[in-house]
Design a protein around this motif. Structure first.
Motif, mmCIF file in Angstrom:
data_model
loop_
_atom_site.group_PDB
_atom_site.id
_atom_site.type_symbol
_atom_site.label_atom_id
_atom_site.label_comp_id
_atom_site.label_asym_id
_atom_site.label_seq_id
_atom_site.Cartn_x
_atom_site.Cartn_y
_atom_site.Cartn_z
ATOM 1 N N THR A 85 0.840 -1.191 0.000
ATOM 2 C CA THR A 85 0.000 0.000 0.000
ATOM 3 C C THR A 85 0.877 1.244 0.000
ATOM 4 O O THR A 85 1.887 1.280 0.696
ATOM 5 N N VAL A 86 0.503 2.216 -0.785
ATOM 6 C CA VAL A 86 1.160 3.518 -0.748
ATOM 7 C C VAL A 86 0.072 4.592 -0.708
ATOM 8 O O VAL A 86 -1.042 4.376 -1.177
ATOM 9 N N THR A 87 0.391 5.711 -0.110
ATOM 10 C CA THR A 87 -0.523 6.847 -0.078
ATOM 11 C C THR A 87 0.305 8.113 -0.250
ATOM 12 O O THR A 87 1.535 8.075 -0.251
ATOM 13 N N SER A 88 -0.391 9.209 -0.370
ATOM 14 C CA SER A 88 0.287 10.510 -0.422
ATOM 15 C C SER A 88 -0.575 11.523 0.319
ATOM 16 O O SER A 88 -1.784 11.328 0.480
ATOM 17 N N TYR A 89 0.058 12.556 0.790
ATOM 18 C CA TYR A 89 -0.669 13.647 1.452
ATOM 19 C C TYR A 89 -0.144 14.954 0.886
ATOM 20 O O TYR A 89 1.066 15.155 0.787
ATOM 21 N N PHE A 90 -1.048 15.819 0.483
ATOM 22 C CA PHE A 90 -0.670 17.133 -0.036
ATOM 23 C C PHE A 90 -1.318 18.208 0.823
ATOM 24 O O PHE A 90 -2.520 18.155 1.073
ATOM 25 N N PRO A 91 -0.538 19.184 1.278
ATOM 26 C CA PRO A 91 -1.104 20.237 2.118
ATOM 27 C C PRO A 91 -1.852 21.278 1.291
ATOM 28 O O PRO A 91 -1.503 21.561 0.141
ATOM 29 N N TYR A 126 1.887 23.760 -1.666
ATOM 30 C CA TYR A 126 2.829 24.410 -0.757
ATOM 31 C C TYR A 126 2.294 24.340 0.665
ATOM 32 O O TYR A 126 1.091 24.468 0.884
ATOM 33 N N ALA A 127 3.189 24.191 1.610
ATOM 34 C CA ALA A 127 2.827 24.199 3.022
ATOM 35 C C ALA A 127 3.034 25.596 3.589
ATOM 36 O O ALA A 127 3.501 25.779 4.704
ATOM 37 N N VAL A 128 2.709 26.594 2.771
ATOM 38 C CA VAL A 128 2.747 28.003 3.180
ATOM 39 C C VAL A 128 1.511 28.691 2.616
ATOM 40 O O VAL A 128 0.892 28.214 1.667
ATOM 41 N N ASN A 129 1.176 29.850 3.188
ATOM 42 C CA ASN A 129 0.066 30.635 2.662
ATOM 43 C C ASN A 129 0.612 31.839 1.883
ATOM 44 O O ASN A 129 1.828 31.958 1.695
ATOM 45 N N GLN A 175 3.470 33.890 3.128
ATOM 46 C CA GLN A 175 4.674 33.097 3.316
ATOM 47 C C GLN A 175 4.792 32.561 4.743
ATOM 48 O O GLN A 175 5.884 32.352 5.276
ATOM 49 N N GLU A 176 3.637 32.310 5.379
ATOM 50 C CA GLU A 176 3.607 31.706 6.708
ATOM 51 C C GLU A 176 3.420 30.196 6.549
ATOM 52 O O GLU A 176 2.590 29.750 5.752
ATOM 53 N N MET A 177 4.179 29.445 7.306
ATOM 54 C CA MET A 177 4.113 27.990 7.237
ATOM 55 C C MET A 177 2.748 27.504 7.745
ATOM 56 O O MET A 177 2.278 27.934 8.794
ATOM 57 N N THR A 178 2.104 26.628 6.977
ATOM 58 C CA THR A 178 0.821 26.059 7.389
ATOM 59 C C THR A 178 0.983 24.660 7.967
ATOM 60 O O THR A 178 0.113 24.185 8.685
#
Length: 90
Positions: free
Chosen positions: A9-15, A53-56, A59-62
Protein backbone atom coordinates in the motif's frame (compact mmCIF):
# COMPACT_ATOMS: atom_id res chain seq x y z
CA UNK A 1 18.51 -15.63 6.65
CA UNK A 2 16.68 -13.07 4.54
CA UNK A 3 12.94 -12.58 4.30
CA UNK A 4 10.98 -11.21 1.39
CA UNK A 5 9.23 -7.91 1.98
CA UNK A 6 6.50 -6.49 -0.20
CA UNK A 7 5.10 -2.98 -0.49
CA UNK A 8 1.36 -3.50 -0.51
CA UNK A 9 0.00 0.00 0.00
CA UNK A 10 1.16 3.52 -0.75
CA UNK A 11 -0.52 6.85 -0.08
CA UNK A 12 0.29 10.51 -0.42
CA UNK A 13 -0.67 13.65 1.45
CA UNK A 14 -0.67 17.13 -0.04
CA UNK A 15 -1.10 20.24 2.12
CA UNK A 16 -3.66 22.92 1.27
CA UNK A 17 -5.23 23.41 -2.16
CA UNK A 18 -3.24 23.01 -5.38
CA UNK A 19 -1.52 26.19 -6.62
CA UNK A 20 -1.38 26.91 -10.34
CA UNK A 21 1.69 28.34 -12.05
CA UNK A 22 0.28 31.87 -12.19
CA UNK A 23 -0.11 31.93 -8.40
CA UNK A 24 3.33 30.58 -7.44
CA UNK A 25 4.89 33.94 -6.61
CA UNK A 26 1.88 34.83 -4.43
CA UNK A 27 2.97 31.98 -2.16
CA UNK A 28 6.75 32.02 -2.57
CA UNK A 29 7.21 35.77 -2.86
CA UNK A 30 9.19 37.79 -5.37
CA UNK A 31 12.95 37.88 -5.77
CA UNK A 32 14.12 41.34 -4.66
CA UNK A 33 10.56 42.56 -5.27
CA UNK A 34 10.70 41.59 -8.96
CA UNK A 35 8.81 38.86 -10.83
CA UNK A 36 11.01 36.05 -12.11
CA UNK A 37 12.16 36.46 -15.71
CA UNK A 38 12.88 32.75 -16.19
CA UNK A 39 9.80 31.33 -14.43
CA UNK A 40 7.79 30.76 -17.61
CA UNK A 41 10.73 29.11 -19.39
CA UNK A 42 11.37 26.73 -16.49
CA UNK A 43 7.68 25.90 -16.10
CA UNK A 44 7.29 25.25 -19.81
CA UNK A 45 10.28 22.89 -19.72
CA UNK A 46 9.31 20.94 -16.58
CA UNK A 47 5.64 20.57 -17.55
CA UNK A 48 4.34 20.99 -14.00
CA UNK A 49 0.90 22.64 -14.02
CA UNK A 50 0.19 22.84 -10.29
CA UNK A 51 1.87 22.16 -6.99
CA UNK A 52 1.15 22.11 -3.27
CA UNK A 53 2.83 24.41 -0.76
CA UNK A 54 2.83 24.20 3.02
CA UNK A 55 2.75 28.00 3.18
CA UNK A 56 0.07 30.64 2.66
CA UNK A 57 0.17 33.85 0.61
CA UNK A 58 1.82 35.65 3.54
CA UNK A 59 4.67 33.10 3.32
CA UNK A 60 3.61 31.71 6.71
CA UNK A 61 4.11 27.99 7.24
CA UNK A 62 0.82 26.06 7.39
CA UNK A 63 2.36 22.64 8.12
CA UNK A 64 5.70 21.58 9.59
CA UNK A 65 7.65 18.63 8.17
CA UNK A 66 6.61 16.65 11.24
CA UNK A 67 2.94 17.44 10.63
CA UNK A 68 3.22 16.44 6.96
CA UNK A 69 4.84 13.16 8.00
CA UNK A 70 2.18 12.53 10.66
CA UNK A 71 -0.68 13.19 8.23
CA UNK A 72 0.92 10.95 5.61
CA UNK A 73 1.38 8.13 8.11
CA UNK A 74 -2.18 8.48 9.40
CA UNK A 75 -3.48 8.24 5.83
CA UNK A 76 -1.31 5.18 5.20
CA UNK A 77 -2.45 3.43 8.37
CA UNK A 78 -6.08 4.09 7.50
CA UNK A 79 -5.53 2.64 4.02
CA UNK A 80 -3.68 -0.39 5.39
CA UNK A 81 -6.38 -1.04 8.01
CA UNK A 82 -9.09 -0.83 5.34
CA UNK A 83 -7.17 -3.11 2.97
CA UNK A 84 -6.47 -5.58 5.76
CA UNK A 85 -10.14 -5.65 6.83
CA UNK A 86 -11.33 -6.10 3.22
CA UNK A 87 -8.93 -9.02 2.72
CA UNK A 88 -10.48 -10.85 5.66
CA UNK A 89 -14.06 -10.40 4.42
CA UNK A 90 -13.63 -12.96 1.64
Amino acid sequence: MSKEVFITTVTSYFPNSPIDNNSMEDYLGLISGVHSRVKNIVLRQNGIKQRFYAVNTKQEMTHTNAELAQLSIQKLLTAVSYTHLRAHET
